[in-house]
Design a protein around this motif. Structure first.
Motif, PDB file in Angstrom:
ATOM      1  N   UNK A  85       0.490  -1.325  -0.195  1.00  0.00           N
ATOM      2  CA  UNK A  85      -0.012   0.147   0.466  1.00  0.00           C
ATOM      3  C   UNK A  85       1.167   1.539   0.037  1.00  0.00           C
ATOM      4  N   UNK A  86       1.286   1.684   0.505  1.00  0.00           N
ATOM      5  CA  UNK A  86       2.645   2.245   0.709  1.00  0.00           C
ATOM      6  C   UNK A  86       3.662   2.742  -0.501  1.00  0.00           C
ATOM      7  N   UNK A  87       3.747   1.768  -0.712  1.00  0.00           N
ATOM      8  CA  UNK A  87       4.042   2.175  -2.840  1.00  0.00           C
ATOM      9  C   UNK A  87       3.350   2.140  -3.925  1.00  0.00           C
ATOM     10  N   UNK A  88       2.077   2.145  -3.779  1.00  0.00           N
ATOM     11  CA  UNK A  88       0.890   2.067  -4.536  1.00  0.00           C
ATOM     12  C   UNK A  88       0.792   4.246  -4.117  1.00  0.00           C
ATOM     13  N   UNK A  89       0.797   4.388  -2.988  1.00  0.00           N
ATOM     14  CA  UNK A  89       0.115   5.680  -2.408  1.00  0.00           C
ATOM     15  C   UNK A  89       1.549   6.378  -2.886  1.00  0.00           C
ATOM     16  N   UNK A  92       1.819   7.661  -5.955  1.00  0.00           N
ATOM     17  CA  UNK A  92       0.261   8.394  -6.218  1.00  0.00           C
ATOM     18  C   UNK A  92       0.369  10.317  -5.312  1.00  0.00           C
ATOM     19  N   UNK A  93       1.591  10.375  -4.766  1.00  0.00           N
ATOM     20  CA  UNK A  93       2.548  11.735  -4.200  1.00  0.00           C
ATOM     21  C   UNK A  93       3.162  11.782  -4.836  1.00  0.00           C
ATOM     22  N   UNK A  94       4.184  11.227  -5.911  1.00  0.00           N
ATOM     23  CA  UNK A  94       5.121  10.871  -6.841  1.00  0.00           C
ATOM     24  C   UNK A  94       4.323  11.835  -7.981  1.00  0.00           C
ATOM     25  N   UNK A  95       2.652  11.407  -8.391  1.00  0.00           N
ATOM     26  CA  UNK A  95       2.144  12.187  -9.365  1.00  0.00           C
ATOM     27  C   UNK A  95       1.751  13.284  -9.426  1.00  0.00           C
ATOM     28  N   UNK A  97       3.238  15.409  -7.274  1.00  0.00           N
ATOM     29  CA  UNK A  97       3.747  16.609  -7.400  1.00  0.00           C
ATOM     30  C   UNK A  97       4.124  17.224  -8.504  1.00  0.00           C
ATOM     31  N   UNK A  98       4.273  16.050  -9.487  1.00  0.00           N
ATOM     32  CA  UNK A  98       4.952  15.941 -11.294  1.00  0.00           C
ATOM     33  C   UNK A  98       3.561  17.300 -11.482  1.00  0.00           C
ATOM     34  N   UNK A  99       2.467  17.383 -11.160  1.00  0.00           N
ATOM     35  CA  UNK A  99       1.687  17.678 -11.358  1.00  0.00           C
ATOM     36  C   UNK A  99       1.244  19.311 -11.349  1.00  0.00           C
ATOM     37  N   UNK A 100       2.289  19.668 -10.224  1.00  0.00           N
ATOM     38  CA  UNK A 100       2.372  21.027  -9.318  1.00  0.00           C
ATOM     39  C   UNK A 100       1.025  20.838  -7.986  1.00  0.00           C
ATOM     40  N   UNK A 101       0.414  19.586  -7.599  1.00  0.00           N
ATOM     41  CA  UNK A 101      -0.051  19.215  -6.323  1.00  0.00           C
ATOM     42  C   UNK A 101       0.865  19.107  -5.253  1.00  0.00           C
ATOM     43  N   UNK A 137      11.946   5.519   4.228  1.00  0.00           N
ATOM     44  CA  UNK A 137      11.964   5.366   3.017  1.00  0.00           C
ATOM     45  C   UNK A 137      11.649   5.792   1.657  1.00  0.00           C
ATOM     46  N   UNK A 138       9.918   5.802   1.755  1.00  0.00           N
ATOM     47  CA  UNK A 138       9.607   6.524   0.557  1.00  0.00           C
ATOM     48  C   UNK A 138       8.814   8.243   1.306  1.00  0.00           C
ATOM     49  N   UNK A 139       8.462   8.240   2.696  1.00  0.00           N
ATOM     50  CA  UNK A 139       7.772   8.797   2.878  1.00  0.00           C
ATOM     51  C   UNK A 139       8.812   9.736   4.296  1.00  0.00           C
ATOM     52  N   UNK A 140      10.020  10.280   4.088  1.00  0.00           N
ATOM     53  CA  UNK A 140      10.899  10.843   5.027  1.00  0.00           C
ATOM     54  C   UNK A 140      10.392  12.444   5.051  1.00  0.00           C
ATOM     55  N   UNK A 141       9.929  13.493   4.267  1.00  0.00           N
ATOM     56  CA  UNK A 141       9.191  14.710   3.881  1.00  0.00           C
ATOM     57  C   UNK A 141       7.480  14.445   5.113  1.00  0.00           C
ATOM     58  N   UNK A 142       7.199  13.294   5.102  1.00  0.00           N
ATOM     59  CA  UNK A 142       5.611  13.148   5.222  1.00  0.00           C
ATOM     60  C   UNK A 142       5.564  13.531   5.987  1.00  0.00           C
ATOM     61  N   UNK A 143       4.329  13.805   6.673  1.00  0.00           N
ATOM     62  CA  UNK A 143       3.528  13.804   8.307  1.00  0.00           C
ATOM     63  C   UNK A 143       3.040  12.179   7.960  1.00  0.00           C
ATOM     64  N   UNK A 144       3.040  11.376   8.616  1.00  0.00           N
ATOM     65  CA  UNK A 144       2.689  10.044   8.709  1.00  0.00           C
ATOM     66  C   UNK A 144       1.433  10.542  10.371  1.00  0.00           C
ATOM     67  N   UNK A 145       0.527   9.848   9.637  1.00  0.00           N
ATOM     68  CA  UNK A 145      -0.649   9.561  10.875  1.00  0.00           C
ATOM     69  C   UNK A 145      -0.863   8.304  10.717  1.00  0.00           C
TER      70      UNK A 145
END
Length: 291
Positions: A85-89, A92-95, A97-101, A137-145
């Motif tokens: 699930x973390x890989x899939x998400x 989505x985070x990368x996509x 960011x690439x689209x400006x979101x 590894x995947x979300x070093x700068x993300x707030x995780x809940x």
């Protein structure tokens, strides 16, 4: 005052925008996990391909697209479910960011397991460590809940219930308890859970049935449970009965759910009673010594 919401369908957007304009929203996505006790992804979660379009529509409605959430299912015994699930998400985070979101928050739900009546068939420490490694590894700068409901309170409570009736069905003893499936045993029905039962007494243990007090034939709690002969009034203990119990209990047939007693509060009460008793005894002794 609530300003943070999740949603998984376009129909929710205008409702959120009207009720909480400018609120932070996370879109919940569908993930798959065959090793969860309760599947939460049939009813909930948007398809992965719909996640970012839904967040864009939320932004257009005046909401703030904050991130993504998922839930692998209740009482998950699979570390792989979280890692996948973390890989899939992450994609989505990368996509996004690439689209400006720019997404900043990730909610990984709950599902962390606790011991069942049969024990825990997973190395919990290794499971949590693997999830943390993937997050680092995947979300070093993300707030995780996270939302570890059962994990926090599942083993926090014990139930003391009493035998209020006995029956003999052929060679099988039946014991009727003063708590049942419409009370704090509701998790048996709603949560597919079996709570550890402990009986006390001497003599041979015989496969027995334990049932609740209601008029409903479905109100059967344990079958073929080895138990010594129990008299009316005998107490039995049900351990680790903290999650999905009183929260879904009813007063069907007029039975009140079992009272909740907090151990620390009871300790204070016992201390106060002991102090009062000692004071009374000292007063009685003083009166006895008076001429």
């Amino acid at each position: 005052g609530v300003k943070r919401f999740t949603f998984d369908d376009e129909s929710e957007i205008p409702k959120l925008a009207a009720a909480a304009p400018g609120a932070d929203v996370l879109v919940r996505v569908q993930v798959h996990n065959s090793k969860a006790l309760v599947d939460l992804n049939t009813k909930f979660g948007a398809p992965l391909g719909s996640a970012l379009p839904l967040l864009r529509k939320a932004e257009q409605a005046g909401l703030h697209a904050k991130g993504i959430c998922f839930h692998v299912g209740s009482q998950s015994l699979s570390t792989a479910a979280y890692e996948e699930a973390l890989l899939l998400v992450h994609h989505l985070f990368l996509e996004a960011e690439a689209s400006g979101m720019h997404l900043t928050d990730l909610d990984i739900g709950g599902g962390f397991p606790i011991p069942s009546a049969e024990g825990l068939h997973v190395d919990l420490a290794a499971m949590l460590e693997a999830i943390n490694r993937q997050l680092d590894r995947l979300f070093p700068q993300t707030a995780v809940w996270t939302e570890p409901g059962r994990f926090l309170c599942g083993t926090a409570m014990n139930l003391v219930t009493s035998v209020i009736g006995t029956k003999q069905r052929g060679a099988v003893p039946w014991y009727i308890l003063d708590e049942g499936i419409y009370g704090v045993f509701s998790g048996i029905l709603f949560d597919h859970w079996e709570y550890p039962l402990h009986c006390f007494g001497n003599g041979a243990k015989i496969p027995s049935v334990f049932a609740g007090p209601s008029c409903d034939g479905i109100d059967v709690l344990y079958r073929d449970f080895p138990a010594p002969k129990l008299p009316i009034g005998a107490n039995v203990l049900v351990s680790d009965i903290g999650a999905y119990t009183t929260v879904s209990a009813t007063r069907f047939n007029g039975f009140e759910p079992a009272a909740v007693l907090v151990w620390e509060d009871q300790a204070d009460l016992v201390a106060k009673r002991r102090k009062l008793r000692e004071t009374d005894e000292a007063s009685s002794a003083s009166i006895a010594q008076m001429p």
